[in-house]
Design a protein around this motif. Structure first.
Motif, PDB file in Angstrom:
ATOM      1  N   PHE A 230       0.839  -1.198   0.000  1.00 62.41           N
ATOM      2  CA  PHE A 230       0.000   0.000   0.000  1.00 62.41           C
ATOM      3  C   PHE A 230       0.878   1.254   0.000  1.00 62.41           C
ATOM      4  CE2 PHE A 230      -2.111   3.452   2.287  1.00 62.41           C
ATOM      5  CZ  PHE A 230      -3.265   3.606   1.525  1.00 62.41           C
ATOM      6  N   GLY A 231       1.910   1.258   0.840  1.00 55.89           N
ATOM      7  CA  GLY A 231       2.823   2.392   0.890  1.00 55.89           C
ATOM      8  C   GLY A 231       3.518   2.624  -0.441  1.00 55.89           C
ATOM      9  N   LEU A 232       3.894   1.530  -1.109  1.00 56.25           N
ATOM     10  CA  LEU A 232       4.546   1.636  -2.410  1.00 56.25           C
ATOM     11  C   LEU A 232       3.624   2.288  -3.435  1.00 56.25           C
ATOM     12  CD1 LEU A 232       6.753   1.021  -4.478  1.00 56.25           C
ATOM     13  CD2 LEU A 232       5.870  -1.319  -4.617  1.00 56.25           C
ATOM     14  N   VAL A 233       2.380   1.850  -3.475  1.00 57.70           N
ATOM     15  CA  VAL A 233       1.402   2.439  -4.401  1.00 57.70           C
ATOM     16  C   VAL A 233       1.143   3.891  -4.034  1.00 57.70           C
ATOM     17  CG1 VAL A 233      -0.989   2.344  -5.201  1.00 57.70           C
ATOM     18  CG2 VAL A 233       0.317   0.227  -4.931  1.00 57.70           C
ATOM     19  N   PHE A 234       1.033   4.172  -2.739  1.00 59.00           N
ATOM     20  CA  PHE A 234       0.721   5.516  -2.254  1.00 59.00           C
ATOM     21  C   PHE A 234       1.818   6.505  -2.661  1.00 59.00           C
ATOM     22  CE2 PHE A 234      -0.096   8.884   0.822  1.00 59.00           C
ATOM     23  CZ  PHE A 234      -1.468   8.871   0.937  1.00 59.00           C
ATOM     24  N   GLU A 235       3.081   6.153  -2.417  1.00 55.98           N
ATOM     25  CA  GLU A 235       4.159   7.081  -2.758  1.00 55.98           C
ATOM     26  C   GLU A 235       4.329   7.195  -4.273  1.00 55.98           C
ATOM     27  OE1 GLU A 235       8.135   6.164  -1.566  1.00 55.98           O
ATOM     28  OE2 GLU A 235       7.926   4.006  -1.916  1.00 55.98           O
ATOM     29  N   SER A 236       4.020   6.128  -4.999  1.00 59.20           N
ATOM     30  CA  SER A 236       4.114   6.183  -6.460  1.00 59.20           C
ATOM     31  C   SER A 236       3.096   7.168  -7.022  1.00 59.20           C
ATOM     32  CB  SER A 236       3.888   4.792  -7.055  1.00 59.20           C
ATOM     33  OG  SER A 236       4.856   3.870  -6.606  1.00 59.20           O
ATOM     34  N   ILE A 237       1.879   7.110  -6.498  1.00 56.57           N
ATOM     35  CA  ILE A 237       0.837   8.042  -6.946  1.00 56.57           C
ATOM     36  C   ILE A 237       1.217   9.475  -6.594  1.00 56.57           C
ATOM     37  CG2 ILE A 237      -1.558   8.761  -6.593  1.00 56.57           C
ATOM     38  CD1 ILE A 237      -2.268   5.809  -6.191  1.00 56.57           C
ATOM     39  N   ALA A 238       1.739   9.669  -5.382  1.00 51.70           N
ATOM     40  CA  ALA A 238       2.126  11.006  -4.943  1.00 51.70           C
ATOM     41  C   ALA A 238       3.216  11.584  -5.853  1.00 51.70           C
ATOM     42  CB  ALA A 238       2.602  10.969  -3.491  1.00 51.70           C
ATOM     43  N   ASP A 239       4.224  10.789  -6.171  1.00 53.87           N
ATOM     44  CA  ASP A 239       5.296  11.258  -7.056  1.00 53.87           C
ATOM     45  C   ASP A 239       4.769  11.544  -8.460  1.00 53.87           C
ATOM     46  OD1 ASP A 239       7.344  11.226  -5.186  1.00 53.87           O
ATOM     47  OD2 ASP A 239       7.944   9.166  -5.631  1.00 53.87           O
ATOM     48  N   TRP A 240       3.874  10.698  -8.943  1.00 47.77           N
ATOM     49  CA  TRP A 240       3.287  10.906 -10.274  1.00 47.77           C
ATOM     50  C   TRP A 240       2.477  12.200 -10.315  1.00 47.77           C
ATOM     51  CZ3 TRP A 240      -2.095  10.420 -11.579  1.00 47.77           C
ATOM     52  CH2 TRP A 240      -2.354  10.520 -12.954  1.00 47.77           C
ATOM     53  N   GLN A 241       1.673  12.442  -9.279  1.00 47.68           N
ATOM     54  CA  GLN A 241       0.868  13.661  -9.229  1.00 47.68           C
ATOM     55  C   GLN A 241       1.747  14.901  -9.186  1.00 47.68           C
ATOM     56  OE1 GLN A 241      -1.589  12.904  -5.763  1.00 47.68           O
ATOM     57  NE2 GLN A 241      -3.233  12.008  -6.994  1.00 47.68           N
ATOM     58  N   LEU A 242       2.813  14.849  -8.390  1.00 50.32           N
ATOM     59  CA  LEU A 242       3.707  16.002  -8.287  1.00 50.32           C
ATOM     60  C   LEU A 242       4.449  16.248  -9.594  1.00 50.32           C
ATOM     61  CD1 LEU A 242       4.882  18.195  -6.472  1.00 50.32           C
ATOM     62  CD2 LEU A 242       6.657  16.562  -5.772  1.00 50.32           C
ATOM     63  N   THR A 243       4.859  15.183 -10.258  1.00 48.05           N
ATOM     64  CA  THR A 243       5.564  15.325 -11.533  1.00 48.05           C
ATOM     65  C   THR A 243       4.666  15.975 -12.582  1.00 48.05           C
ATOM     66  OG1 THR A 243       6.977  13.400 -11.090  1.00 48.05           O
ATOM     67  CG2 THR A 243       6.732  14.080 -13.387  1.00 48.05           C
ATOM     68  N   ARG A 244       3.427  15.520 -12.676  1.00 50.78           N
ATOM     69  CA  ARG A 244       2.467  16.111 -13.626  1.00 50.78           C
ATOM     70  C   ARG A 244       2.242  17.586 -13.321  1.00 50.78           C
ATOM     71  NH1 ARG A 244      -3.088  13.380 -14.332  1.00 50.78           N
ATOM     72  NH2 ARG A 244      -3.142  14.979 -15.948  1.00 50.78           N
ATOM     73  N   PHE A 245       2.129  17.916 -12.050  1.00 55.87           N
ATOM     74  CA  PHE A 245       1.897  19.303 -11.644  1.00 55.87           C
ATOM     75  C   PHE A 245       3.073  20.188 -12.061  1.00 55.87           C
ATOM     76  CE2 PHE A 245       2.403  22.703  -8.487  1.00 55.87           C
ATOM     77  CZ  PHE A 245       1.151  23.288  -8.513  1.00 55.87           C
ATOM     78  N   ARG A 246       4.276  19.734 -11.816  1.00 49.01           N
ATOM     79  CA  ARG A 246       5.458  20.530 -12.124  1.00 49.01           C
ATOM     80  C   ARG A 246       5.706  20.658 -13.622  1.00 49.01           C
ATOM     81  NH1 ARG A 246       9.691  18.151  -7.561  1.00 49.01           N
ATOM     82  NH2 ARG A 246       9.010  19.511  -5.843  1.00 49.01           N
ATOM     83  N   LYS A 247       5.248  19.679 -14.394  1.00 53.92           N
ATOM     84  CA  LYS A 247       5.451  19.712 -15.833  1.00 53.92           C
ATOM     85  C   LYS A 247       4.528  20.714 -16.532  1.00 53.92           C
ATOM     86  CE  LYS A 247       8.693  16.684 -16.829  1.00 53.92           C
ATOM     87  NZ  LYS A 247       9.914  17.074 -17.583  1.00 53.92           N
ATOM     88  N   ASP A 248       3.476  21.135 -15.863  1.00 53.92           N
ATOM     89  CA  ASP A 248       2.523  22.078 -16.455  1.00 53.92           C
ATOM     90  C   ASP A 248       3.036  23.502 -16.247  1.00 53.92           C
ATOM     91  OD1 ASP A 248       0.413  23.636 -17.271  1.00 53.92           O
ATOM     92  OD2 ASP A 248      -1.117  22.491 -16.191  1.00 53.92           O
ATOM     93  N   PRO A 249       3.373  24.220 -17.311  1.00 57.04           N
ATOM     94  CA  PRO A 249       3.894  25.593 -17.178  1.00 57.04           C
ATOM     95  C   PRO A 249       2.944  26.516 -16.419  1.00 57.04           C
ATOM     96  CG  PRO A 249       4.180  24.782 -19.419  1.00 57.04           C
ATOM     97  CD  PRO A 249       3.302  23.780 -18.713  1.00 57.04           C
ATOM     98  N   ALA A 250       1.657  26.227 -16.465  1.00 58.90           N
ATOM     99  CA  ALA A 250       0.682  27.080 -15.783  1.00 58.90           C
ATOM    100  C   ALA A 250       0.834  27.025 -14.269  1.00 58.90           C
ATOM    101  CB  ALA A 250      -0.738  26.658 -16.177  1.00 58.90           C
ATOM    102  N   ASN A 251       1.539  26.013 -13.759  1.00 61.32           N
ATOM    103  CA  ASN A 251       1.700  25.866 -12.317  1.00 61.32           C
ATOM    104  C   ASN A 251       2.998  26.454 -11.783  1.00 61.32           C
ATOM    105  OD1 ASN A 251      -0.755  24.439 -12.027  1.00 61.32           O
ATOM    106  ND2 ASN A 251       0.237  22.530 -12.633  1.00 61.32           N
ATOM    107  N   ALA A 252       3.735  27.144 -12.624  1.00 55.96           N
ATOM    108  CA  ALA A 252       5.006  27.742 -12.201  1.00 55.96           C
ATOM    109  C   ALA A 252       4.786  28.674 -11.017  1.00 55.96           C
ATOM    110  CB  ALA A 252       5.640  28.490 -13.358  1.00 55.96           C
ATOM    111  N   GLY A 253       5.528  28.464  -9.947  1.00 50.37           N
ATOM    112  CA  GLY A 253       5.411  29.306  -8.768  1.00 50.37           C
ATOM    113  C   GLY A 253       4.281  28.940  -7.835  1.00 50.37           C
TER     114      GLY A 253
END
Length: 264
Positions: free
Chosen positions: A153-176
Motif C-alpha cells: 500500500f505504501g509503495l502504491v501511495f508514494e508512487s501516486i504522490a510522485d506521479w501527481q507532483l511530476t504532472r503538476f510541475r510539468k505544467d507551465p501554468a503551475n510555475a510558482g
C-alpha cells in the motif's frame, strides 16, 4: 545462519557499492546519482541476505517487496536527475565546504555524502537484513502478511504522490504555485508517508522472527529522518522562502499522516 557473518558480508557489499559510487561521482563531478543508488543499494543488500539465508519464504517475500520498491524509486530518482539536472543542494553544500574548509570535490563528496549515506542505508535496511535470519525459521503468519499489505500500500501511495507532483510541475501554468491537490491535499508529504509505510511493513514481516525484532531501529530512524531531519524540514524551509502560498498550505494541511484539510 550466523547473524554477525551475514551483517559483516552485507557491510562489505555495501562498502564496495559506495566506493564504486564515489568513483562515479568524482568522474561526473556530481553526487545527485547517490539519491538513485539509495534504493538500488537497498535491493543489493536484500539480495545479499537472500543468497546467505537459505532462501526461505520470508526471505523471498522481503526480497520481492524490496525489489519492487527499489526498482520504482531507483528509476524515478534517475529520471529526475536526468530531467532536472544536478541537485542544487549538493552544489551549495560543496561550495560551502570549499569556502569554509578548503575541501575539493573528491574529499567533500566522500566525507559529506558517501560516508554519511552508507551507514544510514545499512541502518534503514535492517528489516531485510535481519528478517530472514533465525535459528528456527518461523512460517509466515498474520503479522507478516499484514506487513506485506502495508508495504505494498505504501509503495502504491508514494508512487501516486510522485506521479501527481511530476504532472503538476510539468505544467507551465503551475510555475510558482504550490501543489495542493490529489494526495497532496491531505498531506504535505504523501510521498514520505508512503515511504515510511513501506519500511514499517517490511519490519512487520521481519518481526515474526527473533532476529527481525531488532530491526525496529531501521524504520524508526527513517521516519524520524523524513519528519524531523533531512526530509520535510529541508524541503519546507526552501518552499517557505520561494513560494508565499506555502505558509497558508502548512496551516491547513497535515504535515505527514494524510488527514482532511483544516478549514480556513
Amino acid at each position: 545462519m550466523d547473524v554477525v557473518t551475514v551483517l559483516a558480508t552485507n557491510l562489505a557489499v555495501l562498502a564496495a557499492g559506495f566506493f564504486i559510487l564515489w568513483l562515479i561521482c568524482i568522474a561526473l563531478k556530481d553526487c545527485t546519482i547517490v539519491d538513485a543508488y539509495w534504493a538500488l543499494g537497498a535491493v543489493v543488500l536484500a539480495i545479499s541476505t537472500f543468497l546467505q539465508s537459505g532462501q526461505g519464504d520470508r526471505a523471498v517475500l522481503l526480497l520481492v517487496i524490496t525489489g519492487l520498491w527499489g526498482a520504482r524509486l531507483t528509476a524515478y530518482m534517475y529520471w529526475r536527475w536526468r530531467d532536472h539536472g544536478p541537485d542544487r543542494r549538493y552544489k551549495r553544500m560543496f561550495e560551502r565546504l570549499k569556502e569554509e574548509k578548503g575541501w575539493g570535490f573528491a574529499r567533500a563528496s566522500l566525507i559529506a555524502v558517501i560516508l554519511t549515506q552508507a551507514p544510514l542505508q545499512f541502518l534503514v535496511t535492517l528489516p531485510v537484513q535481519l528478517g530472514p535470519i533465525d535459528a528456527v525459521p518461523a512460517a509466515l503468519g498474520i503479522l507478516a502478511w499484514t506487513g506485506a499489505a502495508i508495504a505494498l500500500f505504501g509503495l502504491v501511495f508514494e508512487s501516486i504522490a510522485d506521479w501527481q507532483l511530476t504532472r503538476f510541475r510539468k505544467d507551465p501554468a503551475n510555475a510558482g504555485k504550490v501543489m495542493q491537490s490529489g494526495l497532496w491535499k491531505y498531506s504535505r508529504h504523501p510521498n514520505y508517508f508512503g515511504e515510511a509505510l513501506v519500511w514499517w511493513g517490511l519490519f512487520l514481516i521481519a518481526a515474526e522472527t527473533s532476529t527481525g525484532l531488532w530491526s525496529f531501529a531501521g524504520p524508526a530512524f527513517l521516519t524520524w529522518t523524513l519528519i524531523k531531519w533531512s526530509g520535510a524540514p529541508t524541503m519546507e524551509y526552501r518552499m517557505r522562502k520561494t513560494k508565499p502560498d506555502y505558509v497558508a498550505y502548512i496551516e491547513r494541511t497535515s504535515g505527514f499522516i494524510p488527514w482532511p484539510p483544516r478549514k480556513a
